[in-house]
Design an enzyme around this catalytic site. Structure first.
Site, PDB file in Angstrom:
ATOM      1  N   GLU A   1       2.268 -11.278   5.169  1.00 18.03           N
ATOM      2  CA  GLU A   1       0.907 -11.813   5.434  1.00 18.03           C
ATOM      3  C   GLU A   1       0.365 -10.201   5.511  1.00 18.03           C
ATOM      4  O   GLU A   1       1.218  -9.543   6.176  1.00 18.03           O
ATOM      5  CB  GLU A   1       0.851 -12.710   6.299  1.00 18.03           C
ATOM      6  CG  GLU A   1       0.809 -13.957   6.729  1.00 18.03           C
ATOM      7  CD  GLU A   1       0.964 -14.741   5.273  1.00 18.03           C
ATOM      8  OE1 GLU A   1      -0.587 -14.482   5.433  1.00 18.03           O
ATOM      9  OE2 GLU A   1       0.926 -15.757   4.991  1.00 18.03           O
TER      10      GLU A   1
ATOM     11  N   THR B   1       3.235   0.393   6.304  1.00 21.00           N
ATOM     12  CA  THR B   1       1.965   1.052   6.042  1.00 21.00           C
ATOM     13  C   THR B   1       1.293   1.700   6.765  1.00 21.00           C
ATOM     14  O   THR B   1       2.149   2.010   8.031  1.00 21.00           O
ATOM     15  CB  THR B   1       1.164  -0.546   6.323  1.00 21.00           C
ATOM     16  OG1 THR B   1      -0.424  -0.201   6.654  1.00 21.00           O
ATOM     17  CG2 THR B   1       0.971  -1.769   7.552  1.00 21.00           C
ATOM     18  N   ASP B   2       0.427   2.219   6.899  1.00 21.68           N
ATOM     19  CA  ASP B   2       0.063   3.618   7.480  1.00 21.68           C
ATOM     20  C   ASP B   2      -0.438   2.940   8.541  1.00 21.68           C
ATOM     21  O   ASP B   2      -0.726   3.553   9.821  1.00 21.68           O
ATOM     22  CB  ASP B   2      -0.903   4.182   7.351  1.00 21.68           C
ATOM     23  CG  ASP B   2      -2.112   3.854   6.410  1.00 21.68           C
ATOM     24  OD1 ASP B   2      -2.568   2.567   6.336  1.00 21.68           O
ATOM     25  OD2 ASP B   2      -3.400   4.898   6.187  1.00 21.68           O
ATOM     26  N   GLU B   3      -1.158   1.443   8.755  1.00 27.57           N
ATOM     27  CA  GLU B   3      -1.947   1.675   9.688  1.00 27.57           C
ATOM     28  C   GLU B   3      -0.633   1.198  11.289  1.00 27.57           C
ATOM     29  O   GLU B   3      -1.297   0.734  12.705  1.00 27.57           O
ATOM     30  CB  GLU B   3      -1.949  -0.385   9.605  1.00 27.57           C
ATOM     31  CG  GLU B   3      -3.251  -0.348   8.510  1.00 27.57           C
ATOM     32  CD  GLU B   3      -4.398  -1.907   7.929  1.00 27.57           C
ATOM     33  OE1 GLU B   3      -4.461  -2.031   9.263  1.00 27.57           O
ATOM     34  OE2 GLU B   3      -4.166  -1.965   7.037  1.00 27.57           O
TER      35      GLU B   3
ATOM     36  N   TYR C   1      -1.931  -7.750  12.349  1.00 26.14           N
ATOM     37  CA  TYR C   1      -1.576  -7.595  11.568  1.00 26.14           C
ATOM     38  C   TYR C   1      -0.361  -6.784  11.842  1.00 26.14           C
ATOM     39  O   TYR C   1       0.841  -6.042  11.151  1.00 26.14           O
ATOM     40  CB  TYR C   1      -1.821  -7.049  10.028  1.00 26.14           C
ATOM     41  CG  TYR C   1      -1.938  -6.364   9.228  1.00 26.14           C
ATOM     42  CD1 TYR C   1      -0.736  -7.104   8.215  1.00 26.14           C
ATOM     43  CD2 TYR C   1      -1.960  -5.238   7.989  1.00 26.14           C
ATOM     44  CE1 TYR C   1      -0.222  -6.241   6.866  1.00 26.14           C
ATOM     45  CE2 TYR C   1      -1.550  -4.618   7.387  1.00 26.14           C
ATOM     46  CZ  TYR C   1      -0.550  -5.364   6.934  1.00 26.14           C
ATOM     47  OH  TYR C   1       0.318  -4.871   5.978  1.00 26.14           O
TER      48      TYR C   1
ATOM     49  N   LYS D   1       3.905  -5.515  11.340  1.00 22.49           N
ATOM     50  CA  LYS D   1       4.410  -4.628  10.784  1.00 22.49           C
ATOM     51  C   LYS D   1       5.033  -3.556  11.792  1.00 22.49           C
ATOM     52  O   LYS D   1       6.878  -3.238  10.647  1.00 22.49           O
ATOM     53  CB  LYS D   1       3.760  -3.672   9.904  1.00 22.49           C
ATOM     54  CG  LYS D   1       2.853  -4.980   8.690  1.00 22.49           C
ATOM     55  CD  LYS D   1       3.430  -5.202   7.583  1.00 22.49           C
ATOM     56  CE  LYS D   1       4.249  -4.182   6.432  1.00 22.49           C
ATOM     57  NZ  LYS D   1       4.931  -5.375   5.127  1.00 22.49           N
TER      58      LYS D   1
ATOM     59  N   PRO E   1     -21.031  -6.906   2.011  1.00 21.83           N
ATOM     60  CA  PRO E   1     -20.687  -6.965   3.261  1.00 21.83           C
ATOM     61  C   PRO E   1     -19.863  -5.085   3.547  1.00 21.83           C
ATOM     62  O   PRO E   1     -18.457  -5.486   3.233  1.00 21.83           O
ATOM     63  CB  PRO E   1     -20.360  -7.749   3.520  1.00 21.83           C
ATOM     64  CG  PRO E   1     -19.201  -8.750   2.868  1.00 21.83           C
ATOM     65  CD  PRO E   1     -19.921  -7.872   1.276  1.00 21.83           C
TER      66      PRO E   1
HETATM   67  P1  NAD Z   1      -0.303  -9.235  -0.798  1.00 19.93           P
HETATM   68  O1  NAD Z   1      -0.664 -10.750   0.242  1.00 19.93           O
HETATM   69  O2  NAD Z   1      -1.261  -9.093  -1.668  1.00 19.93           O
HETATM   70  O3  NAD Z   1       0.847  -9.944  -1.733  1.00 19.93           O
HETATM   71  C1  NAD Z   1       2.191 -10.609  -0.700  1.00 19.93           C
HETATM   72  C2  NAD Z   1       3.275 -11.408  -1.348  1.00 19.93           C
HETATM   73  O4  NAD Z   1       4.030 -11.753  -0.128  1.00 19.93           O
HETATM   74  C3  NAD Z   1       2.066 -12.900  -1.921  1.00 19.93           C
HETATM   75  O5  NAD Z   1       3.091 -13.042  -3.170  1.00 19.93           O
HETATM   76  C4  NAD Z   1       2.667 -14.353  -0.659  1.00 19.93           C
HETATM   77  O6  NAD Z   1       2.912 -15.001  -1.591  1.00 19.93           O
HETATM   78  C5  NAD Z   1       4.430 -12.864  -0.524  1.00 19.93           C
HETATM   79  N1  NAD Z   1       4.915 -13.844   0.967  1.00 19.93           N
HETATM   80  C6  NAD Z   1       3.722 -14.374   1.662  1.00 19.93           C
HETATM   81  N2  NAD Z   1       5.103 -14.692   2.869  1.00 19.93           N
HETATM   82  C7  NAD Z   1       5.749 -14.971   2.589  1.00 19.93           C
HETATM   83  C8  NAD Z   1       7.358 -15.411   2.891  1.00 19.93           C
HETATM   84  N3  NAD Z   1       7.791 -15.942   4.083  1.00 19.93           N
HETATM   85  N4  NAD Z   1       8.154 -15.255   1.825  1.00 19.93           N
HETATM   86  C9  NAD Z   1       8.804 -14.805   0.529  1.00 19.93           C
HETATM   87  N5  NAD Z   1       7.384 -14.429  -0.099  1.00 19.93           N
HETATM   88  C10 NAD Z   1       6.150 -14.521   0.763  1.00 19.93           C
HETATM   89  O7  NAD Z   1      -0.185  -7.959  -0.271  1.00 19.93           O
HETATM   90  P2  NAD Z   1       0.426  -6.534  -0.835  1.00 19.93           P
HETATM   91  O8  NAD Z   1      -1.562  -6.055  -0.998  1.00 19.93           O
HETATM   92  O9  NAD Z   1       0.870  -6.655  -1.996  1.00 19.93           O
HETATM   93  O10 NAD Z   1       1.159  -5.557   0.268  1.00 19.93           O
HETATM   94  C11 NAD Z   1       2.353  -5.985  -0.331  1.00 19.93           C
HETATM   95  C12 NAD Z   1       3.183  -5.221   0.678  1.00 19.93           C
HETATM   96  O11 NAD Z   1       2.604  -3.726   1.152  1.00 19.93           O
HETATM   97  C13 NAD Z   1       2.952  -5.717   2.417  1.00 19.93           C
HETATM   98  O12 NAD Z   1       4.232  -5.849   2.898  1.00 19.93           O
HETATM   99  C14 NAD Z   1       1.699  -5.016   2.742  1.00 19.93           C
HETATM  100  O13 NAD Z   1       2.257  -4.536   4.461  1.00 19.93           O
HETATM  101  C15 NAD Z   1       2.136  -3.182   2.116  1.00 19.93           C
HETATM  102  N6  NAD Z   1       1.268  -2.872   2.438  1.00 19.93           N
HETATM  103  C16 NAD Z   1      -0.064  -2.577   1.224  1.00 19.93           C
HETATM  104  C17 NAD Z   1      -1.003  -1.698   1.382  1.00 19.93           C
HETATM  105  C18 NAD Z   1      -2.228  -2.292   0.497  1.00 19.93           C
HETATM  106  O14 NAD Z   1      -2.907  -1.158   0.613  1.00 19.93           O
HETATM  107  N7  NAD Z   1      -2.494  -2.998  -0.187  1.00 19.93           N
HETATM  108  C19 NAD Z   1      -0.975  -0.724   2.067  1.00 19.93           C
HETATM  109  C20 NAD Z   1       0.150  -0.380   1.934  1.00 19.93           C
HETATM  110  C21 NAD Z   1       0.841  -1.022   2.475  1.00 19.93           C
END
Ligand code: NAD
Length: 345
Positions: A85, A131-133, A156, A160, A211
């Site tokens: 998530e 994540t850096d968060e 969140y 993580k 927004p």
């Molecule tokens: P996203 O929300 O677009 O995609 C998440 C995916 O995980 C979705 O396809 C969802 O269906 C799947 N998923 C969720 N719960 C699940 C479960 N219980 N079992 C199997 N699949 C499940 O997220 P994103 O932005 O692509 O981020 C991907 C990863 O990268 C995450 O772990 C996030 O913390 C990390 N991240 C994201 C960013 C960013 O800027 N978006 C930056 C750093 C790290």
């Protein structure tokens, strides 16, 4: 042929990563395990769904017996774990699922991998994408380093951080070759239209208010998604087990700068900007020091911000069908993100 299990491959970064691997490694196949939550989008991988090196399984990473089957049904040589998530605003509204998916799901995945791999740790790899968060918020002049204490501020980032600590523990306790990456904000094609950049592009295209939380002066370090994929790949190939690698774009922008850039590229007026009440616990600034991955693994970002943001905006212009379908599908999940006030990840 090596087989990599990618979790969350139907999401934003995961789908870009699956495409990156299939186009760069002809001798690698990918199994994408995704639960298809609201954020999982079948359209994200429509162009490669017929590739014989790609397979998909709809399953929840928290489901231990299904995850066991994944490892017993085929020889998995590596895991790149994206499934999570991922939206801060949703974690504020409803934290429970963040604990379940991000903490428990990660632990289940680590554990089934441990069972399956216990006699072959020298030939497998597990990258946990974080994540850096998890580091919390910065003042004006500092940077997140891998040695910065974890200090998450949102449900969140707390979830993580919890998953990162399990990843670390599985390496320290069992000797499993697990690495953690911590990346800054990503932008690029296929980002779900509840996050800052797509929300702003789509609202601007409709001449709707944009927004902006608080005073708009929150700073994020933006990285083009393909650069994140190449960094994860570098860690997967060459990273040292048990290590954390920060990944960043050296590209700090305030939210208001980002929004003005989007309006400018689209030729829309700044009068569309509307300031809204701030997000609870809103981190002020994130900035990554990525010296470690640059020096130790020879990675650096290759896409400059100007090029990346223009490419991204062009992609949303060229793929209107994609985001219109995503907005429609969101209604099936009971929410209307076309009126979302969400910002940032
Ligand atoms: P996203 O929300 O677009 O995609 C998440 C995916 O995980 C979705 O396809 C969802 O269906 C799947 N998923 C969720 N719960 C699940 C479960 N219980 N079992 C199997 N699949 C499940 O997220 P994103 O932005 O692509 O981020 C991907 C990863 O990268 C995450 O772990 C996030 O913390 C990390 N991240 C994201 C960013 C960013 O800027 N978006 C930056 C750093 C790290």
């Amino acid at each position: 042929m090596k087989k990599i299990l990618v979790t969350g491959g139907a999401g934003f970064i995961g789908s870009n990563y699956v495409r990156y691997i299939l186009s760069n490694y002809p001798d690698v196949s990918v199994l994408n395990v995704d639960a298809m939550t609201y954020a999982g989008n079948p359209d994200n991988l429509a162009d490669i769904s017929d590739d014989p090196r790609y397979s998909f399984l709809k399953a929840d990473i928290c489901d231990r017996s299904r995850m066991r089957e994944v490892f017993t049904d085929s020889d998995i040589d590596g895991v790149v774990h994206f499934a999570a998530e991922s939206h801060v605003d949703r974690s504020i509204a409803g934290p429970d699922v963040f604990v379940v998916t991000n903490v428990v799901g990660t632990q289940v995945l680590l554990d089934v991998a441990r069972e399956a791999w216990k006699d072959r740790y020298d030939s497998v790899r597990f990258v946990h994408v974080s994540t850096d968060e998890v580091y919390g918020s910065l003042g004006e002049n500092d940077f997140f380093r891998e040695t910065t204490p974890v200090s998450p501020n949102s449900p969140y980032s707390a979830s993580k951080a919890g998953s990162d600590l399990f990843a670390r523990a599985y390496c320290r306790t069992y000797g499993m070759p697990v690495m953690v990456t911590r990346c800054s904000n990503n932008y690029g094609p296929y980002q779900y239209p509840e996050k800052l950049i797509p929300v702003m592009i789509i609202n601007a295209l409709h001449d709707r208010p944009l927004p902006v939380y608080g005073d708009g002066m929150n700073v994020r370090d933006w990285l083009y998604v393909e650069d994140h994929c190449s960094a994860i790949d570098r860690v997967f190939q060459r990273g040292t087990a048990g290590e954390v690698y920060n990944i960043g774009g050296n590209n700090e922008k305030t939210n208001i700068e980002m929004v003005k850039t989007i309006l400018n590229v689209l030729g829309k007026p700044e009068s569309l900007i509307t300031f809204v009440g701030d997000r609870m616990g809103h981190d002020r600034r994130y900035a990554i020091d990525s010296t470690k991955i640059q020096n130790e693994l020879g990675w650096s970002p290759s896409v400059q911000f100007k090029e990346g943001i223009e490419r991204t905006i062009q992609w949303y212009l060229d793929n209107r069908d994609w985001w219109e379908r995503a907005l429609e599908r969101a209604k099936d999940w009971g929410f209307d993100i076309s009126i979302s006030q969400s910002l940032a990840k």
